[in-house]
Design a protein around this motif. Structure first.
Motif, PDB file in Angstrom:
ATOM      1  N   MET A 119       0.833  -1.204   0.000  1.00  0.00           N
ATOM      2  CA  MET A 119       0.000   0.000   0.000  1.00  0.00           C
ATOM      3  C   MET A 119       0.871   1.259   0.000  1.00  0.00           C
ATOM      4  O   MET A 119       1.849   1.351   0.711  1.00  0.00           O
ATOM      5  CB  MET A 119      -0.886  -0.009   1.242  1.00  0.00           C
ATOM      6  N   HIS A 120       0.466   2.207  -0.820  1.00  0.00           N
ATOM      7  CA  HIS A 120       1.251   3.419  -1.004  1.00  0.00           C
ATOM      8  C   HIS A 120       1.448   4.207   0.294  1.00  0.00           C
ATOM      9  O   HIS A 120       2.530   4.691   0.583  1.00  0.00           O
ATOM     10  CB  HIS A 120       0.530   4.278  -2.034  1.00  0.00           C
TER      11      HIS A 120
ATOM     12  N   ASP B 280      11.667   8.360   8.083  1.00  0.00           N
ATOM     13  CA  ASP B 280      13.103   8.403   7.783  1.00  0.00           C
ATOM     14  C   ASP B 280      13.607   9.844   7.777  1.00  0.00           C
ATOM     15  O   ASP B 280      14.635  10.161   8.372  1.00  0.00           O
ATOM     16  CB  ASP B 280      13.399   7.767   6.416  1.00  0.00           C
ATOM     17  N   SER B 281      12.861  10.716   7.094  1.00  0.00           N
ATOM     18  CA  SER B 281      13.267  12.126   7.019  1.00  0.00           C
ATOM     19  C   SER B 281      13.322  12.745   8.407  1.00  0.00           C
ATOM     20  O   SER B 281      14.250  13.468   8.739  1.00  0.00           O
ATOM     21  CB  SER B 281      12.291  12.945   6.176  1.00  0.00           C
TER      22      SER B 281
ATOM     23  N   GLY C 157       4.373   3.115   2.529  1.00  0.00           N
ATOM     24  CA  GLY C 157       5.660   3.543   1.988  1.00  0.00           C
ATOM     25  C   GLY C 157       5.916   5.014   2.290  1.00  0.00           C
ATOM     26  O   GLY C 157       7.020   5.418   2.663  1.00  0.00           O
ATOM     27  N   VAL C 158       4.877   5.802   2.146  1.00  0.00           N
ATOM     28  CA  VAL C 158       4.988   7.235   2.398  1.00  0.00           C
ATOM     29  C   VAL C 158       5.281   7.505   3.875  1.00  0.00           C
ATOM     30  O   VAL C 158       6.114   8.343   4.208  1.00  0.00           O
ATOM     31  CB  VAL C 158       3.686   7.943   1.942  1.00  0.00           C
TER      32      VAL C 158
ATOM     33  N   THR D  96      -2.383  12.077  -4.052  1.00  0.00           N
ATOM     34  CA  THR D  96      -2.702  10.659  -4.264  1.00  0.00           C
ATOM     35  C   THR D  96      -2.827   9.892  -2.953  1.00  0.00           C
ATOM     36  O   THR D  96      -3.006   8.679  -2.962  1.00  0.00           O
ATOM     37  CB  THR D  96      -1.605   9.998  -5.108  1.00  0.00           C
TER      38      THR D  96
ATOM     39  N   PHE E 242       2.051  17.735  -0.706  1.00  0.00           N
ATOM     40  CA  PHE E 242       2.166  16.811   0.413  1.00  0.00           C
ATOM     41  C   PHE E 242       3.431  17.214   1.168  1.00  0.00           C
ATOM     42  O   PHE E 242       4.529  16.847   0.787  1.00  0.00           O
ATOM     43  CB  PHE E 242       2.241  15.371  -0.104  1.00  0.00           C
TER      44      PHE E 242
ATOM     45  N   PHE F 229       6.827   5.547   5.929  1.00  0.00           N
ATOM     46  CA  PHE F 229       8.248   5.227   6.167  1.00  0.00           C
ATOM     47  C   PHE F 229       9.149   6.367   5.719  1.00  0.00           C
ATOM     48  O   PHE F 229      10.117   6.702   6.398  1.00  0.00           O
ATOM     49  CB  PHE F 229       8.644   3.933   5.442  1.00  0.00           C
ATOM     50  N   HIS F 230       8.812   6.962   4.580  1.00  0.00           N
ATOM     51  CA  HIS F 230       9.620   8.080   4.081  1.00  0.00           C
ATOM     52  C   HIS F 230       9.605   9.255   5.051  1.00  0.00           C
ATOM     53  O   HIS F 230      10.625   9.855   5.335  1.00  0.00           O
ATOM     54  CB  HIS F 230       9.113   8.558   2.723  1.00  0.00           C
ATOM     55  N   ILE F 231       8.416   9.567   5.542  1.00  0.00           N
ATOM     56  CA  ILE F 231       8.290  10.691   6.469  1.00  0.00           C
ATOM     57  C   ILE F 231       9.108  10.400   7.727  1.00  0.00           C
ATOM     58  O   ILE F 231       9.848  11.250   8.215  1.00  0.00           O
ATOM     59  CB  ILE F 231       6.806  10.923   6.832  1.00  0.00           C
TER      60      ILE F 231
END
Ligand SMILES: Nc1nc2c(ncn2[C@@H]2O[C@H](COP(=O)(O)OP(=O)(O)O)[C@@H](O)[C@H]2O)c(=O)[nH]1
Ligand SMILES: [Mg+2]
Ligand SMILES: [Zn+2]
Ligand SMILES: [Zn+2]
Lengths: 224, 114
Positions: free
Chosen positions: B1-2, B12-13, B5-6, B38, B106, B8-10
Motif C-alpha cells: 500500500m502506497h 526516515d526524514s 511507503g509514504v 494521491t 504533500f 516510512f519516508h516521512i
C-alpha cells in the motif's frame, strides 16, 4: 516536565528522495550509465517489451536490467533468456521504488561496463510517478485494453514521462480505443511526450522505440 | 500500500531531523495534504499508528493532517475555481483549458519535539 518545542520543517514529503535521486543521477552520469525507468500498470507489457528491446539493441549497447517485483522472480528469469545481465529486486510489499532502493539495485547489478540500465518498476501508475528513481529518462507503457482515458485518470504519471509506448495495438479492433484521442489526452498533460504505438507481441513499432532510446542515450552521453 | 511507503519516508526524514536537533522524542507531526493528492488521509492515519509503534522516536507521536484545498486555474477566462466540485471543465466558461494551481501538495509542516 519535558520541555516541548516546535521545529518548522516546511518541506515536501518527497524532498529527501528528490535529493537522493539528484545525487544518483549525477553519479550515473559520471560513470556513463544511462538509467531508464520503465513504468506501467501490471500486465501492460513491460517485460515483453523489454525482451524485444534487448533483442534489437543488444549489439549496439551493453544492457543491464533490474526487475522490481513484490516477491517473485518470474520476470528476471524471462529476461535472463535474452542474454542481458539481470537482477531481481524484491520490494517487500512496497508499491514503488525510491532512489535509495534503485541505488542498492544498481550496486547489486554491478554496472561496470553497462551503458544502458533499465529498471522495470513496480506495476502501478500512482506512486512510481511521485518517487524519482534517479533515472535519466522515464518511459511508460499504456496498453490498449486499459482504455484511452488513462491519461486523464493518472495525470501525474503522464506528465513525468519522456516517452509513452501504447502497447498491444494488435487488439485495437476489439476495443473502443481511440488512438487520436489518447494522444491528445497525453499531450494535454505533457506536450513534450514522445508517443510510439507498439505491439510487443509481434515487434511492430519496436524499431522506432529502440531508435528513439539509442538516440537519447547518445545525446545524453554528449551532454556536459 | 502506497500510504505505508509514504509513512516510512516521512519517518526516515524526521529521524534525520531529530538527530540534527538533539531530539529525544516527537510528540506531534503536522502534515499538509492537498485535497487531490494521491494519498488518502484515513489510510495514512492507520499506517502511521502501525509504524509508530515500531519506532522509538515516534512511540508517542500524534499525526495531524491539515487539508489544503484544491484550486484550478482556467486559461480561457483567467478565473480560478474549486477543483473537487467542478473537475477539469471551467464552471464559468466551460473551457477544458485548465490546470491545477494547488491541491496536490504533500508537505511536512512542523513537528513538536522534546
Ligand atoms: N496481444 C498482446 N499481448 C501482449 C502484448 N504485449 C504483452 N502482451 C501480453 O500481456 C501479458 C502481460 O505482459 P508482461 O510483459 O508480463 O507485462 P508486465 O506485467 O507489464 O511486465 C502477457 O500475457 C503478454 O504476453 C501485445 O503487444 N499484444
Ligand atoms: Mg513484468
Ligand atoms: Zn508507493
Ligand atoms: Zn474559464
Amino acid at each position: 516536565m519535558k520541555e516541548v518545542r516546535i521545529l518548522e520543517i516546511k518541506q515536501s514529503v518527497f524532498a529527501d528522495n528528490d535529493k537522493q535521486a539528484e545525487e544518483l543521477r549525477r553519479e550515473l552520469k559520471d560513470k556513463g550509465v544511462f538509467l531508464l525507468n520503465l513504468m506501467s500498470s501490471p500486465g501492460s507489457g513491460k517485460t515483453t517489451t523489454l525482451m524485444k528491446t534487448i533483442e534489437t539493441l543488444k549489439d549496439k549497447l551493453k544492457i543491464g536490467v533490474m526487475e522490481a517485483d513484490i516477491d517473485s522472480d518470474v520476470d528476471a528469469r524471462t529476461i535472463s533468456q535474452s542474454g542481458a545481465k539481470v537482477i531481481q529486486l524484491h520490494t517487500g510489499g512496497m508499491c514503488h521504488l525510491d532512489a535509495g532502493m534503485t541505488r542498492q539495485g544498481l550496486d547489486g547489478l554491478e554496472t561496470e561496463g553497462i551503458e544502458l540500465a533499465i529498471l522495470e518498476n513496480v506495476g502501478n501508475l500512482v506512486c512510481p510517478a511521485e518517487f524519482d528513481t534517479g533515472s535519466s529518462k522515464n518511459a511508460m507503457i499504456l496498453s490498449v485494453p486499459e482504455g484511452d482515458d488513462k491519461p486523464l485518470k493518472y495525470p501525474l504519471m503522464f506528465s513525468i514521462c519522456d516517452v509513452v509506448l501504447i502497447n498491444k495495438i494488435d487488439v485495437l479492433p476489439y476495443f473502443n480505443f481511440d488512438m487520436e484521442k489518447c494522444k491528445e489526452y497525453i499531450h494535454m498533460r505533457n506536450p513534450q511526450a514522445k508517443i510510439i504505438p507498439i505491439c510487443a507481441k509481434t515487434g511492430e513499432g519496436i524499431q522506432e522505440w529502440a531508435d528513439w532510446l539509442a538516440e537519447e542515450v547518445r545525446k545524453w552521453r554528449e551532454e556536459e | 500500500m502506497h500510504e505505508l511507503g509514504v509513512v516510512f519516508h516521512i519517518m526516515d526524514s524526521l529521524e534525520k531531523v531529530a538527530a540534527e536537533n538533539e531530539v529525544e522524542g516527537i510528540s506531534k507531526v503536522v502534515l499538509e495534504l492537498g485535497e487531490v493528492s494521491t494519498v488518502i488521509e484515513s489510510y495514512l492515519q492507520n499506517c502511521w499508528k502501525w509504524a509508530a509503534k515500531k519506532r522509538k522516536l515516534f512511540a508517542e507521536a500524534e499525526l495531524i493532517v491539515e487539508t489544503l484545498p484544491a484550486v484550478t486555474y482556467c486559461e480561457s477566462c483567467e478565473k480560478t475555481y474549486p477543483t473537487v466540485e467542478y473537475g477539469k471543465i471551467c464552471p464559468y466558461c466551460h473551457s477544458p483549458d485548465t490546470w491545477l494551481l494547488q491541491g496536490s501538495e504533500f508537505n511536512i509542516k512542523e513537528i513538536e519535539v522534546y
